[in-house]
Write a protein that holds these residues in place. Structure first.
Motif, PDB file in Angstrom:
ATOM      1  N   UNK A  61      -6.348  -2.716   2.095  1.00 59.90           N
ATOM      2  CA  UNK A  61      -5.257  -1.891   1.561  1.00 59.90           C
ATOM      3  C   UNK A  61      -4.097  -2.882   1.346  1.00 59.90           C
ATOM      4  N   UNK A  62      -4.137  -4.153   1.475  1.00 63.86           N
ATOM      5  CA  UNK A  62      -2.982  -4.926   1.209  1.00 63.86           C
ATOM      6  C   UNK A  62      -2.770  -4.980  -0.453  1.00 63.86           C
ATOM      7  N   UNK A  63      -4.093  -4.921  -1.189  1.00 70.21           N
ATOM      8  CA  UNK A  63      -3.974  -4.486  -2.401  1.00 70.21           C
ATOM      9  C   UNK A  63      -2.828  -3.328  -3.073  1.00 70.21           C
ATOM     10  N   UNK A  64      -2.845  -2.415  -2.241  1.00 68.72           N
ATOM     11  CA  UNK A  64      -2.143  -1.240  -2.541  1.00 68.72           C
ATOM     12  C   UNK A  64      -0.597  -1.547  -2.885  1.00 68.72           C
ATOM     13  N   UNK A  65       0.256  -2.037  -2.007  1.00 71.38           N
ATOM     14  CA  UNK A  65       1.636  -2.289  -2.208  1.00 71.38           C
ATOM     15  C   UNK A  65       1.869  -3.498  -3.479  1.00 71.38           C
ATOM     16  N   UNK A  66       0.880  -4.216  -3.377  1.00 67.69           N
ATOM     17  CA  UNK A  66       0.982  -5.399  -4.567  1.00 67.69           C
ATOM     18  C   UNK A  66       0.712  -4.759  -5.968  1.00 67.69           C
ATOM     19  N   UNK A 274      12.788  -2.960  -7.929  1.00 68.52           N
ATOM     20  CA  UNK A 274      11.231  -2.782  -8.013  1.00 68.52           C
ATOM     21  C   UNK A 274      10.606  -2.921  -6.455  1.00 68.52           C
ATOM     22  N   UNK A 275      11.057  -3.991  -5.626  1.00 71.50           N
ATOM     23  CA  UNK A 275      10.590  -4.253  -4.390  1.00 71.50           C
ATOM     24  C   UNK A 275      10.811  -3.168  -3.326  1.00 71.50           C
ATOM     25  N   UNK A 276      11.958  -2.432  -3.455  1.00 71.70           N
ATOM     26  CA  UNK A 276      12.029  -1.343  -2.597  1.00 71.70           C
ATOM     27  C   UNK A 276      11.532  -0.122  -2.921  1.00 71.70           C
ATOM     28  N   UNK A 277      11.127   0.078  -4.341  1.00 67.37           N
ATOM     29  CA  UNK A 277      10.612   1.285  -4.727  1.00 67.37           C
ATOM     30  C   UNK A 277       9.159   1.102  -4.348  1.00 67.37           C
ATOM     31  N   UNK A 278       8.423   0.016  -4.457  1.00 70.61           N
ATOM     32  CA  UNK A 278       7.062  -0.151  -4.212  1.00 70.61           C
ATOM     33  C   UNK A 278       6.949  -0.043  -2.527  1.00 70.61           C
ATOM     34  N   UNK A 280       8.665   1.800  -0.466  1.00 71.76           N
ATOM     35  CA  UNK A 280       8.829   3.119  -0.254  1.00 71.76           C
ATOM     36  C   UNK A 280       7.523   4.040  -0.490  1.00 71.76           C
ATOM     37  N   UNK A 281       6.865   3.589  -1.782  1.00 75.06           N
ATOM     38  CA  UNK A 281       5.688   4.368  -2.147  1.00 75.06           C
ATOM     39  C   UNK A 281       4.575   4.098  -1.278  1.00 75.06           C
ATOM     40  N   UNK A 282       4.406   2.644  -1.018  1.00 78.90           N
ATOM     41  CA  UNK A 282       3.487   2.163   0.043  1.00 78.90           C
ATOM     42  C   UNK A 282       3.592   2.844   1.259  1.00 78.90           C
ATOM     43  N   UNK A 287       1.401   6.654   5.578  1.00 79.52           N
ATOM     44  CA  UNK A 287       1.693   7.603   6.226  1.00 79.52           C
ATOM     45  C   UNK A 287       0.882   8.797   6.131  1.00 79.52           C
ATOM     46  N   UNK A 288       0.639   9.144   5.079  1.00 77.92           N
ATOM     47  CA  UNK A 288      -0.526   9.865   4.616  1.00 77.92           C
ATOM     48  C   UNK A 288      -1.923   9.455   5.052  1.00 77.92           C
TER      49      UNK A 288
END
Length: 434
Positions: A61-66, A274-278, A280-282, A287-288
């Motif tokens: 799952x660490x690939x997700x935020x990257x 870009x870092x903050x948006x990524x 928040x989305x992550x 959470x889901x």
């Protein structure tokens, strides 16, 4: 309490929570808590704590935020403009002309962002003003973009394939490889339809652009080199066995930072945004996933998935009948939920039925993503429709009408994938056998 009665209660409770505007993660947790309280004597709090930690403490799952951060970096650089300039000479002489820039541009950007929304927004802001200025049909320009923007779900590195792989414990690298041929097939269907439409509606096409010199074409094509290089570095490292998806995501972020910095338009503010948006989305996706993990184990305690799988087995449904029913089910669900929520919400219940029918889980992941792509352009909650509404200012149902032919092409692609499973399975079997 009978399993059938419990299933109805939980389904009604879920839609009631969602109808109130409750966050999807909270809604899933609430339904899981109700299920465990009503149907079992197991303490819900203990199960919640252990299951949520186990579901999120997964290295893949660490690939997700990257990957999300990589897409956000590229979104804020000038690579999109360079992409349009590079693709225009390649598509100018094709039937449909620069409309193909939407299709090819979305395919290329999807291969470096992994996000359907980011792909649609980036290519839309870049291409729609240019197409309008050159006199292209607005309806077709929006339709090609709405359909092609969904490539971000299917063409690797796909965020939703990472979510599916984590939720079902499938190989993310294998899923990535399986998504290549179906993604190219869908792009070919879109390009073919666009070419046929252009030949049948010549009166709605602008005059052909004047020819460009070969040197100008070469300079424009060079604008694609950074994007293509990043794709090769990220996806090629996975397919060559040199890096895991997580390691490839890190390579992608470093490459994106280098390219964005070299463009001269990526400063400290853009870096922070870009870092903050990524982030928040992550967090939203995590959470889901946490709620879905709790719901999965709660449903296991209640026995609902086992009962449904057993019922499917008793009915003797063929895999084709089951797939047809699931297509309708997911399209309806897509009218109310976003793609990631659909996947994490349904996998725990659907997967036992799929396995009982003898359907390959890697193939089912590609099928699921393809059907979820359809949901991105179905009102009233098609997420790509919201993105295009913000870009164009047009009514969401109007955009959905423009996207209808591409929705039909996705249905055709799903039928082809079902009739010929090797479209998704041949490449991973071939590459993994080496």
């Amino acid at each position: 309490m009978a399993v059938e009665t419990l299933s109805v209660i939980l389904l009604v409770a879920l839609f009631a929570f969602l109808a109130t505007g409750l966050w999807v993660g909270f809604a899933l947790m609430a339904v899981a808590w109700i299920a465990m309280t009503v149907a079992t004597s197991v303490p819900p709090g203990t199960v919640f704590a252990t299951k949520v930690w186990g579901a999120l403490n997964i290295w893949d799952l660490t690939a997700l935020p990257m990957f999300l951060w990589m897409g956000e970096i590229l979104f804020r650089s000038n690579l999109s403009r360079n992409m349009f300039a590079g693709l225009a000479p390649l598509t100018r002489r094709l039937p449909g002309g620069l409309l193909h820039v939407n299709i090819l541009g979305c395919a290329l950007f999807a291969a470096v962002s992994g996000s359907s929304a980011a792909t649609t927004a980036t290519i839309g802001r870049m291409s729609l003003p240019e197409l309008e200025k050159r006199g292209y049909d607005t309806r077709m320009a929006i339709g090609t973009l709405a359909g092609s923007g969904t490539f971000g779900f299917l063409i690797p590195p796909s965020i939703i394939l990472i979510v599916y792989g984590a939720a079902t414990e499938q190989s993310i690298a294998r899923l990535f490889i399986a998504g290549i041929v179906p993604g190219l097939m869908l792009a070919a269907l879109f390009a073919g339809y666009t070419a046929i439409w252009a030949m049948m509606h010549r009166e709605r096409m602008p005059q052909a652009d004047s020819a460009h010199d070969e040197a100008g074409k070469l300079r424009a094509f060079m604008g694609l080199a950074p994007t293509i290089g990043l794709i090769i570095a990220v996806i090629g490292s996975i397919y060559a066995g040199l890096a895991s998806p997580t390691e490839a995501a890190v390579i992608g972020v470093i490459g994106a930072l280098i390219l964005a910095s070299a463009s001269g338009e990526f400063g400290r503010t853009a870096f922070t945004e870009s870092l903050l948006r990524a982030t928040r989305t992550s967090c939203m996706i995590a959470f889901i996933l946490a709620g879905a993990a709790f719901l999965t184990v709660a449903m296991g305690f209640t026995g609902v998935p086992r009962s449904l799988a057993g019922w499917i087995g008793e009915q003797g449904f063929s895999p084709y009948v089951l797939i047809a029913a699931l297509v309708i089910f997911f399209i309806i669900l897509g009218c109310f939920l976003d793609g990631i929520s659909i996947v994490v919400l349904t996998v725990s219940v659907i997967l036992p039925m799929v396995q009982a029918a003898g359907i390959d889980t890697i193939w089912f992941g590609i099928f699921l993503v393809l059907v979820v792509e359809m949901s991105q352009i179905t009102p009233p909650v098609g997420f790509n429709l919201f993105v295009l509404q913000s870009v164009t200012g047009r009514n969401i149902f109007e955009i959905a009408r423009y996207a209808a032919p591409f929705f039909a092409l996705m249905v055709l692609a799903t039928a082809l994938l079902t009739a010929f499973p090797e479209i998704a399975l041949w490449l991973p079997r071939t590459m993994m056998a080496r």
